[in-house]
Design a protein around this motif. Structure first.
Motif, PDB file in Angstrom:
ATOM      1  N   THR A 178       0.829  -1.211   0.000  1.00  0.00           N
ATOM      2  CA  THR A 178       0.000   0.000   0.000  1.00  0.00           C
ATOM      3  C   THR A 178       0.859   1.256   0.000  1.00  0.00           C
ATOM      4  O   THR A 178       0.536   2.243  -0.683  1.00  0.00           O
ATOM      5  N   ASN A 179       1.957   1.238   0.742  1.00  0.00           N
ATOM      6  CA  ASN A 179       2.853   2.399   0.770  1.00  0.00           C
ATOM      7  C   ASN A 179       3.452   2.661  -0.607  1.00  0.00           C
ATOM      8  O   ASN A 179       3.543   3.821  -1.050  1.00  0.00           O
ATOM      9  N   ASP A 180       3.877   1.590  -1.298  1.00  0.00           N
ATOM     10  CA  ASP A 180       4.412   1.761  -2.653  1.00  0.00           C
ATOM     11  C   ASP A 180       3.357   2.350  -3.590  1.00  0.00           C
ATOM     12  O   ASP A 180       3.658   3.222  -4.416  1.00  0.00           O
ATOM     13  N   ILE A 181       2.122   1.874  -3.460  1.00  0.00           N
ATOM     14  CA  ILE A 181       1.050   2.373  -4.321  1.00  0.00           C
ATOM     15  C   ILE A 181       0.760   3.849  -4.025  1.00  0.00           C
ATOM     16  O   ILE A 181       0.575   4.665  -4.938  1.00  0.00           O
ATOM     17  N   ARG A 182       0.751   4.214  -2.741  1.00  0.00           N
ATOM     18  CA  ARG A 182       0.505   5.619  -2.374  1.00  0.00           C
ATOM     19  C   ARG A 182       1.612   6.531  -2.897  1.00  0.00           C
ATOM     20  O   ARG A 182       1.344   7.645  -3.379  1.00  0.00           O
ATOM     21  N   LEU A 183       2.860   6.082  -2.803  1.00  0.00           N
ATOM     22  CA  LEU A 183       3.973   6.877  -3.316  1.00  0.00           C
ATOM     23  C   LEU A 183       3.848   7.086  -4.826  1.00  0.00           C
ATOM     24  O   LEU A 183       4.118   8.180  -5.347  1.00  0.00           O
ATOM     25  N   ASN A 184       3.449   6.028  -5.521  1.00  0.00           N
ATOM     26  CA  ASN A 184       3.252   6.155  -6.976  1.00  0.00           C
ATOM     27  C   ASN A 184       2.129   7.130  -7.291  1.00  0.00           C
ATOM     28  O   ASN A 184       2.242   7.950  -8.219  1.00  0.00           O
ATOM     29  N   THR A 185       1.031   7.056  -6.534  1.00  0.00           N
ATOM     30  CA  THR A 185      -0.098   7.959  -6.763  1.00  0.00           C
ATOM     31  C   THR A 185       0.292   9.395  -6.491  1.00  0.00           C
ATOM     32  O   THR A 185      -0.077  10.310  -7.248  1.00  0.00           O
ATOM     33  N   ASP A 186       1.052   9.641  -5.407  1.00  0.00           N
ATOM     34  CA  ASP A 186       1.515  10.998  -5.099  1.00  0.00           C
ATOM     35  C   ASP A 186       2.406  11.557  -6.200  1.00  0.00           C
ATOM     36  O   ASP A 186       2.450  12.776  -6.418  1.00  0.00           O
TER      37      ASP A 186
END
Length: 566
Positions: A307-315
């Motif tokens: 989830t953290n990797d996905i959030r970083l990509n979205t940001d």
């Protein structure tokens, strides 16, 4: 104190037979088997108490005296004794459930079964299922299911090509013998579940452990030093469990096999498990992105990483594509030859240690038990033992090369046992990573076939995260590649949606919490307040706490929904 014959044994089978016969001889001398008539209707456990039975007898005497004399004074005495009896019964019932709750405070499965039994009494098994012939049908059904998957895999199986990525500087050639203290600590750490093949119930064994400890230590060390796992401890008792209470009880496919193994075998397994885990941690043989059945790792650590990797990509304005791979009966189709090769070539296990693992895996059997009926024994030719201590760890080592394969395709991943998550990130108009993802899936499928594993395409799911407009562009490209995606998936018990706001997951939590609150409210009359609080923490607080690290940055509305429960 139980004493054994002072005889030197050279084989672990002889030691086990001596242990079994000695214990049975002592039991036959102290408590020989006798025939006893048991009534069909069993009394609740809290009624099977000397003080309760004595009070009930006195209460019935007072009732008979009043009914005979019809005097008011005898009626008042009867009423007073009845009140005392009911109060005693209430306290004994509270104590009974309090003991269950205290002993199972860390076992939510037992707590859930206890509450479910009180609120929804279990229906008896259909008489059609309680027969030897039906047990044999169950045994053949479970066996044919695994063999069917194996045959499907073998039709397209190719020779594996992956090789170990590093040489072994240190090897595990033997398992170190242990002393009485280690065996005692090992037994204390194991749960008290009992198998019908155990010569002594586990709780009773723990209570008389001081008398049996030297013989158990000798049995464990002989198994480790000889590289032999006793045959009698390789038999599993399988009980069919209905997947859901609403399903048809006569349909075999609605049952899952629940395996139970002899407790003595688990003692030996636990000793080997501890030393193997220490060896793997010391030499850094764990996959960095494998969170299953590993110290200091869990489903929460796996989900937070992804989830953290996905959030970083979205940001960063990028889109993430997550693929959740599902395997069919993965633990049951593991090939023993490949597993032993993996332990030797990839992990560095050799000598007596490898011989022990070979003995542990081979010549396993099982039989089905329904009620008092059992099936014929069936041979297990593949799979890691269900219900075992070593099984999950061995499966992780079996899957070890998969990480190397995924990394070679420049695809991110994270595993939890047989649940594999692979994901990529891409910018608008960039479709190269999608092609790499498709190639990676094809290679994983082939690797699974080479290793006697089968991907369940029907349960494999794809979800897209990121800005709405970019998601639409990527989804169109996925559709052109005949890849179906969803806007919502369940990942390791957490419902994830494309917006990553966890609204559906919070709705599921609140629904489950109120369901359990309603059930607990139904039994509050037979529970003490402290026990009710423990149940609330076990059923409701635990759900709020599960993977709560994912809730960082939730909206105020979502937080209020969670706070409303607590």
């Amino acid at each position: 104190m139980i004493r054994f014959e002072n005889t030197t044994f050279s084989h672990v089978e002889d030691l086990l037979n001596s242990y079994t016969s000695s214990v049975l001889n002592v039991i036959d001398a102290i408590a020989p088997v006798t025939d006893k008539l048991i009534r069909n209707r069993q009394k609740p456990p809290w009624r099977n108490n000397d003080s309760v039975r004595a009070q009930k007898r006195e209460c019935r005497k007072a009732e008979r005296r009043w009914r005979k004399s019809k005097l008011q004074v005898h009626y008042d005495i009867y009423k007073q004794m009845l009140c005392v009896f009911n109060e005693t019964l209430r306290r004994k019932r509270e104590m009974h459930f309090s003991e269950i709750i205290n002993n199972s405070s860390n076992n939510s499965r037992v707590l859930f079964a206890t509450v479910s039994r009180l609120t929804n009494p279990p229906s008896p098994l259909p008489l059609e299922l309680i027969s030897t012939s039906k047990c044999n049908i169950f045994a053949l059904f479970f066996n044919d299911k695994i063999q069917g998957i194996k045959q499907t895999i073998n039709c397209t199986r190719q020779i594996p090509t992956l090789q170990p990525s590093r040489k072994h500087l240190v090897e595990l050639t033997h398992v170190t013998p242990v002393n009485d203290i280690t065996v005692e600590e090992t037994i204390s750490s194991l749960s008290s579940s009992t198998c019908c093949l155990d010569v002594l119930p586990t709780k009773f064994l723990k209570s008389v452990l001081s008398s049996l400890l030297p013989q158990l230590t000798q049995l464990v060390n002989n198994s480790l030093q000889s590289g032999t796992f006793p045959r009698a401890l390789k038999i599993a008792v399988i009980k069919p469990l209905l997947k859901k209470s609403s399903l048809d009880v006569m349909v075999l496919n609605n049952y899952r096999p629940i395996s139970n193994l002899p407790f003595l075998g688990k003692i030996i397994e636990k000793v080997v498990y501890q030393q193997l885990t220490d060896f793997l941690m010391l030499n850094n043989y764990f996959d960095d992105f494998q969170s299953g059945f590993r110290p200091h790792h869990s489903t929460e650590t796996a989900l937070i990483k992804v989830t953290n990797d996905i959030r970083l990509n979205t940001d960063a304005g990028r889109v993430s594509v997550l693929v959740l791979l599902d395997l069919s009966a993965a633990f049951d189709t593991v090939d023993h030859v490949i597993l032993l090769q993996r332990l030797e070539d990839w992990i560095g296990i050799s000598g007596t240690a490898l011989k022990w693992f070979k003995s542990y895996l081979e010549d396993r059997k099982y039989f089905i038990e329904v009620g008092n009926c059992v099936s014929d024994q069936m041979v297990l030719t593949c799979g890691v033992p269900q219900g075992s201590i070593l099984g999950p760890l061995l499966f992780n080592l079996y899957m070890f090369p998969l990480g190397q394969l995924i990394r070679s395709n420049n695809v991110s991943y994270h595993n939890y046992a047989d649940d594999t998550q692979i994901y990529i990130s891409l910018t608008a108009g960039e479709y190269g990573p999608v092609d790499s993802l498709c190639s990676c899936i094809d290679q994983i499928t082939l690797w699974m076939q080479n290793n006697s594993l089968q991907i369940n395409s029907g349960k494999t799911e794809i979800i897209i995260f990121g800005p709405q407009k970019q998601r639409e562009s990527v989804s169109s490209h996925l559709e052109s590649l005949s890849l179906k995606f969803k806007n919502q998936v369940r990942n390791l018990g957490v419902i994830m949606d494309s917006d990553l706001n966890f609204n559906s997951h919070i709705k599921s939590i609140t629904s489950s919490a109120f369901y359990h609150l309603k059930n607990i409210a139904r039994i509050k009359g037979i529970m003490s307040k402290p026990d009710l609080e423990r149940l609330i923490h076990s059923f409701i607080s635990s759900r709020l706490d599960y993977c709560n690290g994912l809730f960082t940055g939730l909206s105020k509305r979502a937080v209020r929904q969670l706070q409303y429960i607590s």
